[in-house]
Design an enzyme around this catalytic site. Sequence first.
Site, PDB file in Angstrom:
ATOM      1  N   ASP A  33       0.827  -1.216   0.000  1.00 42.21           N
ATOM      2  CA  ASP A  33       0.000   0.000   0.000  1.00 42.21           C
ATOM      3  C   ASP A  33       0.861   1.265   0.000  1.00 42.21           C
ATOM      4  O   ASP A  33       1.971   1.273   0.526  1.00 42.21           O
ATOM      5  CB  ASP A  33      -0.913  -0.022   1.244  1.00 42.21           C
ATOM      6  N   HIS A  50       2.834   3.106  -8.830  1.00 36.67           N
ATOM      7  CA  HIS A  50       2.741   1.649  -9.006  1.00 36.67           C
ATOM      8  C   HIS A  50       4.026   1.119  -9.654  1.00 36.67           C
ATOM      9  O   HIS A  50       4.522   0.056  -9.294  1.00 36.67           O
ATOM     10  CB  HIS A  50       1.525   1.300  -9.866  1.00 36.67           C
ATOM     11  N   LEU A 144      11.498 -20.177  -3.524  1.00 35.21           N
ATOM     12  CA  LEU A 144      10.386 -19.341  -3.071  1.00 35.21           C
ATOM     13  C   LEU A 144       9.186 -19.449  -4.008  1.00 35.21           C
ATOM     14  O   LEU A 144       9.349 -19.396  -5.228  1.00 35.21           O
ATOM     15  CB  LEU A 144      10.865 -17.882  -3.053  1.00 35.21           C
TER      16      LEU A 144
HETATM   17  C1  FPP Z   1      -2.068   0.095  -3.269  1.00 34.86           C
HETATM   18  O1  FPP Z   1      -1.552   1.412  -3.267  1.00 34.86           O
HETATM   19  C2  FPP Z   1      -1.472  -0.652  -4.365  1.00 34.86           C
HETATM   20  C3  FPP Z   1      -2.189  -1.298  -5.323  1.00 34.86           C
HETATM   21  C4  FPP Z   1      -3.653  -1.292  -5.355  1.00 34.86           C
HETATM   22  C5  FPP Z   1      -1.524  -2.006  -6.427  1.00 34.86           C
HETATM   23  C6  FPP Z   1      -0.241  -2.698  -6.105  1.00 34.86           C
HETATM   24  C7  FPP Z   1       0.420  -2.998  -7.372  1.00 34.86           C
HETATM   25  C8  FPP Z   1       1.747  -2.913  -7.623  1.00 34.86           C
HETATM   26  C9  FPP Z   1       2.763  -2.625  -6.612  1.00 34.86           C
HETATM   27  C10 FPP Z   1       2.266  -3.118  -9.015  1.00 34.86           C
HETATM   28  C11 FPP Z   1       1.585  -4.089  -9.923  1.00 34.86           C
HETATM   29  C12 FPP Z   1       1.781  -5.482  -9.534  1.00 34.86           C
HETATM   30  C13 FPP Z   1       2.582  -6.382 -10.139  1.00 34.86           C
HETATM   31  C14 FPP Z   1       2.636  -7.756  -9.596  1.00 34.86           C
HETATM   32  C15 FPP Z   1       3.424  -6.081 -11.299  1.00 34.86           C
HETATM   33  P1  FPP Z   1      -2.584   2.610  -3.485  1.00 34.86           P
HETATM   34  O2  FPP Z   1      -2.648   2.897  -4.946  1.00 34.86           O
HETATM   35  O3  FPP Z   1      -3.894   2.280  -2.855  1.00 34.86           O
HETATM   36  O4  FPP Z   1      -1.855   3.755  -2.720  1.00 34.86           O
HETATM   37  P2  FPP Z   1      -2.548   4.944  -1.914  1.00 34.86           P
HETATM   38  O5  FPP Z   1      -3.303   4.310  -0.762  1.00 34.86           O
HETATM   39  O6  FPP Z   1      -1.397   5.756  -1.462  1.00 34.86           O
HETATM   40  O7  FPP Z   1      -3.437   5.659  -2.880  1.00 34.86           O
END
Ligand code: FPP
Length: 254
Positions: A33, A50, A144
Amino acid sequence: MEWILNKLRKKDESDNIDIDMSNIPQHIAIIMDGNGRWAKRRNLPRTMGHRAGVETIREIVKTCSKLGVKYLTLYAFSTENWKRPKEEVNALMNLLVEYLRGEVDELNKNNVIINWIGDISKLPSMCQAELIRAKEITKNNTGLMLNLALNYGGRDEIKRGIVNIVKDVKEGKLNINDINEELISSYLDTSKMPDPDLLIRPSGELRISNFLLWQIAYAELWFSDVLWPDFTSKHLIQAIKDYQMRDRRFGGIK
Ligand code: FPP
């Protein structure tokens, strides 16, 4: 002043040393997150957050491999994330494809098994194809297991499990008296893995957000204010060290 700095530096250097290698969590689950906030603080589009988050994935996968963690489950896209703007959803799907295409050979060399949990039938066909390909290439590895939680929700997973249990009872493949906790676990996406020992959530939020609801019954929870793109091996090692200090009683007494 200087001695305090030296002490802090020394502590930093010792971060890797005093970890108990005989008590490494078998299964670590992470809610990745804070990507959006990371980007916002830099006046960048959320998608850049991201993208930066993928760099963290690379580092954390490597460190987990080195430490001998057996399962790493990353919450990459929840059943609720479809509510985000279409552009962000598309960017996440494209990042997934890019990650799998770009990383599968390296992960394969490092003995990593690629797997997923969640209902991937709703993902774009390109994502499904890359996931299936990556799983096939890495299926004989013994290191893993990297589990990507995609279109995953704990409640949705339990619902799908219940539907399949009812189906099997109706078809006479399963007797209602055989339904116990172990059987329910075997109908979940995580059927072939142990429950997480340690659940990590960075970014300052103190909630579970529908992640592995059944499986985290006895997981140790570890929260940090660090945003996912800023999360490093140092934070992971700290989480493991803290985990090693916990007294896990599983409802019993010592
Ligand atoms: C939450 O942060 C994150 C996500 C919903 C997506 C996580 C995805 C990745 C790290 C990359 C894609 C995955 C792969 C496997 C290549 P948020 O966007 O909710 O952050 P915020 O709470 O600060 O808005």
